[in-house]
Design an enzyme around this catalytic site. Structure first.
Site, PDB file in Angstrom:
ATOM      1  CE  LYS A 101      46.542 -51.490 -18.922  1.00  0.00           C
ATOM      2  NZ  LYS A 101      46.142 -51.831 -20.285  1.00  0.00           N
ATOM      3  CE  LYS A 146      40.066 -46.239 -17.193  1.00  0.00           C
ATOM      4  NZ  LYS A 146      41.275 -46.444 -18.254  1.00  0.00           N
ATOM      5  CE  LYS A 180      38.822 -53.418 -22.485  1.00  0.00           C
ATOM      6  NZ  LYS A 180      38.673 -52.894 -23.811  1.00  0.00           N
TER       7      LYS A 180
HETATM    8  P1  TYM Z   1      41.688 -48.412 -24.478  1.00  0.00           P
HETATM    9  O1  TYM Z   1      41.597 -49.980 -25.256  1.00  0.00           O
HETATM   10  O2  TYM Z   1      41.991 -48.745 -22.999  1.00  0.00           O
HETATM   11  O3  TYM Z   1      40.371 -47.724 -24.774  1.00  0.00           O
HETATM   12  C1  TYM Z   1      39.918 -47.547 -25.989  1.00  0.00           C
HETATM   13  C2  TYM Z   1      39.295 -45.945 -25.826  1.00  0.00           C
HETATM   14  O4  TYM Z   1      38.319 -45.999 -25.019  1.00  0.00           O
HETATM   15  C3  TYM Z   1      38.461 -44.785 -23.962  1.00  0.00           C
HETATM   16  N1  TYM Z   1      37.963 -45.220 -22.757  1.00  0.00           N
HETATM   17  C4  TYM Z   1      37.348 -44.414 -22.122  1.00  0.00           C
HETATM   18  N2  TYM Z   1      36.470 -43.158 -22.213  1.00  0.00           N
HETATM   19  C5  TYM Z   1      35.828 -42.745 -21.432  1.00  0.00           C
HETATM   20  N3  TYM Z   1      35.455 -43.185 -20.184  1.00  0.00           N
HETATM   21  C6  TYM Z   1      35.913 -44.370 -19.961  1.00  0.00           C
HETATM   22  N4  TYM Z   1      35.731 -45.061 -18.610  1.00  0.00           N
HETATM   23  C7  TYM Z   1      36.989 -44.971 -20.632  1.00  0.00           C
HETATM   24  N5  TYM Z   1      37.552 -46.304 -20.645  1.00  0.00           N
HETATM   25  C8  TYM Z   1      38.280 -46.226 -21.920  1.00  0.00           C
HETATM   26  C9  TYM Z   1      39.993 -44.733 -24.220  1.00  0.00           C
HETATM   27  O5  TYM Z   1      40.459 -43.315 -23.912  1.00  0.00           O
HETATM   28  C10 TYM Z   1      40.292 -44.789 -25.339  1.00  0.00           C
HETATM   29  O6  TYM Z   1      40.159 -43.732 -26.422  1.00  0.00           O
HETATM   30  N6  TYM Z   1      46.296 -47.142 -25.651  1.00  0.00           N
HETATM   31  C11 TYM Z   1      45.091 -47.210 -26.152  1.00  0.00           C
HETATM   32  C12 TYM Z   1      44.759 -47.725 -27.643  1.00  0.00           C
HETATM   33  C13 TYM Z   1      45.735 -47.396 -28.440  1.00  0.00           C
HETATM   34  C14 TYM Z   1      45.305 -45.914 -29.124  1.00  0.00           C
HETATM   35  C15 TYM Z   1      46.605 -45.829 -30.120  1.00  0.00           C
HETATM   36  C16 TYM Z   1      44.549 -44.963 -29.016  1.00  0.00           C
HETATM   37  C17 TYM Z   1      46.667 -47.781 -29.121  1.00  0.00           C
HETATM   38  N7  TYM Z   1      47.343 -47.101 -30.009  1.00  0.00           N
HETATM   39  C18 TYM Z   1      46.897 -44.735 -30.904  1.00  0.00           C
HETATM   40  C19 TYM Z   1      44.878 -43.871 -29.876  1.00  0.00           C
HETATM   41  C20 TYM Z   1      45.729 -43.846 -30.706  1.00  0.00           C
HETATM   42  C21 TYM Z   1      43.876 -47.986 -25.005  1.00  0.00           C
HETATM   43  O7  TYM Z   1      44.614 -48.773 -24.297  1.00  0.00           O
HETATM   44  O8  TYM Z   1      42.778 -47.518 -24.945  1.00  0.00           O
END
Ligand code: TYM
Length: 334
Positions: A118, A200, A203
């Site tokens: 990022k 990966k 979005k």
């Molecule tokens: P975020 O918002 O990027 O993504 C949300 C969830 O989607 C999963 N994910 C994927 N899984 C499979 N293939 C993909 N291409 C893919 N892209 C995204 C992510 O692994 C995630 O589970 N930091 C986290 C949000 C967060 C969080 C937390 C998660 C904040 N606090 C506490 C767990 C526990 C994030 O940015 O996810």
């Protein structure tokens, strides 16, 4: 909820409301959030505090939060069974994050691949929040004494950091935090771009054909799968070097529950055209009810408000206990 916590294991997870939700988010995380609701005490959040580590346009940010809330209800999160709130509504998250910042090392944070990615992508805004983001994520999880955290594979490193911080804190002060386990699905944990299957699915990808969103129409979904990058072998089998087909097989398996062996058998002697159509159709059917229910929720803002306010109230009380305990151990005056 409070009675049940004694018996049932606690699940916590969150997603950033930073735009449309992709098939990657759905298969990697949300589908499991939904299926865990009956067996566990589930707590889910929209991580809006995390989202501002990247600059947001206020009106769009506000809309993204409401859209994400409606989308996730539409995926099947039931506020009667689970807590589902907006992170910034529960004040303990930012508070514990500050404390944990003081127990997280610069070196640890510097190793986070998401930070490296990022900060390369937003080179003009490498802010302190982007750097300390994993301490806030650790706070989210540890506040609820979560046993399990259902996430995609890309969050594994942040989960490891959370465990290290919890163990370090417990080592100093006794058992304050439950050390959580990641829950990463066998299939769907890493959904790849349909246009470049070595990357990966995300979005924020500039090429809209590389990702499928929960709100794409059936026609658009079919078109995106038909255009998916594959290889020239024309054999549906899981193998090294066949990233495109491996990805489509992973998606198909995560949606239908079929094993790779079964998929290979079913598509023996058939070309990629047939296979891509089958994957597209399976995804269309999986997401059809989600889109329909989304329309219902997004039209009922007062229902959503009622849900997130009620959940936040319970979450605030529950998490306050952990925050107070941590603060007392550190030596704050009460
Ligand atoms: P975020 O918002 O990027 O993504 C949300 C969830 O989607 C999963 N994910 C994927 N899984 C499979 N293939 C993909 N291409 C893919 N892209 C995204 C992510 O692994 C995630 O589970 N930091 C986290 C949000 C967060 C969080 C937390 C998660 C904040 N606090 C506490 C767990 C526990 C994030 O940015 O996810």
């Amino acid at each position: 909820m409070e009675q049940q916590t004694e018996k049932k294991k606690i699940v916590f997870s969150a997603i950033q409301p930073s735009g449309t939700i992709t098939l990657g988010n759905y298969l990697g995380a949300i589908k499991n959030w939904v299926s865990m609701q009956d067996e566990f005490n589930c707590i889910y959040a929209l991580a809006d505090l995390h989202t501002i580590t990247v600059r947001q346009e206020p009106a769009k940010f506000r809309k993204n939060v409401t859209d994400a809330y409606a989308s996730i209800l539409a995926c099947g999160i039931d506020p009667e069974k689970s807590l589902f709130f907006i992170q910034s509504h529960v004040t303990t998250h930012a508070q514990l994050a500050w404390l944990l910042n003081c127990y997280t090392q610069f070196g640890e944070l510097s190793r986070m691949t998401q930070f490296k990615d990022k900060s390369a992508k937003h080179a003009d805004n490498v802010n302190a929040g982007l750097f300390t983001y994993p301490a806030l994520m650790a706070a989210d999880i540890l506040l609820y004494q979560a046993d399990m955290v259902p996430v995609g594979a890309d969050q594994k490193q942040h989960l490891e950091l959370t465990r290290n911080v919890a163990e370090r804190f417990n080592g100093l002060y006794g058992n304050v935090f439950k050390v959580p386990e990641p829950f990463i699905p066998k299939n769907g944990a890493r959904v790849m771009s349909l246009q470049d299957p070595t990357r990966k699915m995300s979005k924020s990808d500039e090429n809209v054909n590389s990702f499928v969103t929960l709100m794409d129409s059936p026609e658009v979904i079919m078109k995106k799968f038909k255009r998916a990058v594959t290889d020239s072998e024309a054999v549906v089998r899981y193998a090294e070097g066949k990233d495109g087909i491996n990805n489509l097989m992973g998606i198909y398996s995560a949606v239908t529950g079929l094993s790779f062996e079964q998929i290979e058998k079913d598509f023996e002697g058939r070309g990629y055209g047939d296979f891509k159509t089958a994957v597209g159709e399976a995804v269309v059917e999986e997401l059809r009810p989600v889109r329909e229910r989304y329309e219902k929720y997004i039209a009922d803002k007062s229902y959503m408000q009622e849900c997130y306010k009620k959940s936040a109230e319970i979450a605030q009380k529950f998490s306050q206990r952990t925050l107070d305990k941590a603060m007392k151990k550190i030596g704050f005056v009460f």
